[in-house]
Design a protein around this motif. Structure first.
Motif, PDB file in Angstrom:
ATOM      1  N   SER A 185       0.799  -1.071  -0.013  1.00 48.70           N
ATOM      2  CA  SER A 185      -0.073   0.182   0.030  1.00 48.70           C
ATOM      3  C   SER A 185       0.721   1.281   0.057  1.00 48.70           C
ATOM      4  O   SER A 185       0.560   2.268  -0.775  1.00 48.70           O
ATOM      5  N   LEU A 230       2.245   1.767  -3.526  1.00 48.65           N
ATOM      6  CA  LEU A 230       1.300   2.232  -4.186  1.00 48.65           C
ATOM      7  C   LEU A 230       1.130   3.843  -4.369  1.00 48.65           C
ATOM      8  O   LEU A 230       1.135   4.365  -5.246  1.00 48.65           O
ATOM      9  N   TYR A 231       0.994   4.271  -3.023  1.00 50.07           N
ATOM     10  CA  TYR A 231       0.789   5.545  -2.815  1.00 50.07           C
ATOM     11  C   TYR A 231       1.953   6.296  -3.332  1.00 50.07           C
ATOM     12  O   TYR A 231       1.725   7.491  -3.709  1.00 50.07           O
ATOM     13  N   ALA A 238       1.757   6.424  -6.893  1.00 46.74           N
ATOM     14  CA  ALA A 238       0.663   7.410  -7.334  1.00 46.74           C
ATOM     15  C   ALA A 238       1.283   8.939  -7.098  1.00 46.74           C
ATOM     16  O   ALA A 238       0.769   9.616  -8.049  1.00 46.74           O
ATOM     17  N   GLU A 270      -2.816  10.443  -5.949  1.00 45.79           N
ATOM     18  CA  GLU A 270      -3.329  10.196  -4.469  1.00 45.79           C
ATOM     19  C   GLU A 270      -4.732  10.114  -4.491  1.00 45.79           C
ATOM     20  O   GLU A 270      -5.611   9.123  -3.781  1.00 45.79           O
ATOM     21  N   LEU A 277      -6.322   7.025  -6.667  1.00 49.59           N
ATOM     22  CA  LEU A 277      -6.172   5.924  -5.823  1.00 49.59           C
ATOM     23  C   LEU A 277      -7.030   5.901  -4.420  1.00 49.59           C
ATOM     24  O   LEU A 277      -7.610   4.776  -4.436  1.00 49.59           O
ATOM     25  N   SER A 337     -10.027   2.988  -4.299  1.00 51.20           N
ATOM     26  CA  SER A 337     -10.170   2.336  -3.178  1.00 51.20           C
ATOM     27  C   SER A 337     -11.561   2.185  -2.417  1.00 51.20           C
ATOM     28  O   SER A 337     -12.003   1.196  -2.127  1.00 51.20           O
TER      29      SER A 337
END
Length: 208
Positions: free
Chosen positions: A41, A44-45, A48, A57, A60, A64
């Motif tokens: 996680s 991934l952030y 992004a 962000e 994303l 989510s």
């Protein structure tokens, strides 16, 4: 009849083996996702943020939230269908109403799941000579149990994802038609991201 029967058994066995293989693969991947979820996680952030800054962000977070909303909609709709189905079974005098309600809960995850349960209950009532209760079960199943999916699911998904019911309905239906079952998740996510980008683009003022 031996040849066609053998071919049918082989085809069903291949489908079942393929399903078990995919399920095993999903469980294998999910184990590592849960084990390394925090690190994945964070990565991934970070990716992004590097690719799109604050917009990355936000996208994303929107994806989510939409996926979580879809899951809440699916589970909530299944629980609602199971509850009203169990009430219908109790009213019609079908034995094992609690077990049939639990079966409806799990089979509600697939489109044709609930009719298998209440349709079987209606057939059992008809076989017992209770034609009136069989007709009641069919009507109750069509207009109450199966209709919940058309109203409750979009409302729950829209509330969880923070989107309008129109976008969620179009996303779910269009996603299923284009991508199949996985389209239940992909359709709303793509529409949610497109809607967010469109709103952001419309809010931007042209530079001097």
């Amino acid at each position: 009849l031996a040849g066609p029967a053998r071919q049918l058994v082989v085809s069903l066995g291949a489908i079942a083996a393929n399903g078990l293989l995919q399920l095993a693969l999903v469980l294998f991947v999910v184990f590592f996702l849960y084990r390394d979820g925090a690190a994945l996680s964070g990565a991934l952030y970070t990716a992004a943020r590097k690719l799109g800054g604050d917009l990355g962000e936000e996208m994303l977070d929107k994806a989510s939230g939409t996926v979580v909303g879809v899951m809440l909609g699916i589970v909530g709709t299944a629980a609602a269908q199971a509850t009203v189905a169990m009430l219908g079974f109790l009213i019609a005098g079908v034995p094992g109403a609690l077990i049939l309600g639990c079966a409806t809960l799990f089979l509600s995850m697939i489109p044709i799941g609930p009719p298998l349960i209440w349709g079987g209950a209606a057939a059992w009532l008809y076989g017992q000579g209770d034609t009136g209760w069989a007709v009641f079960m069919v009507l109750y199943g069509l207009f109450v149990i199966s209709s919940i999916d058309n109203f409750v699911k979009p409302i729950l998904i829209a509330r969880g994802a923070g989107l309008s019911i129109l976008l969620i309905t179009l996303g779910v239906l269009g996603g299923v038609l284009v991508f199949g079952f996985i389209g239940i998740f992909l359709g709303p996510v793509l529409l949610a991201l497109g809607h967010m980008l469109l709103n952001r683009w419309l809010r931007e003022e042209p530079s001097a």
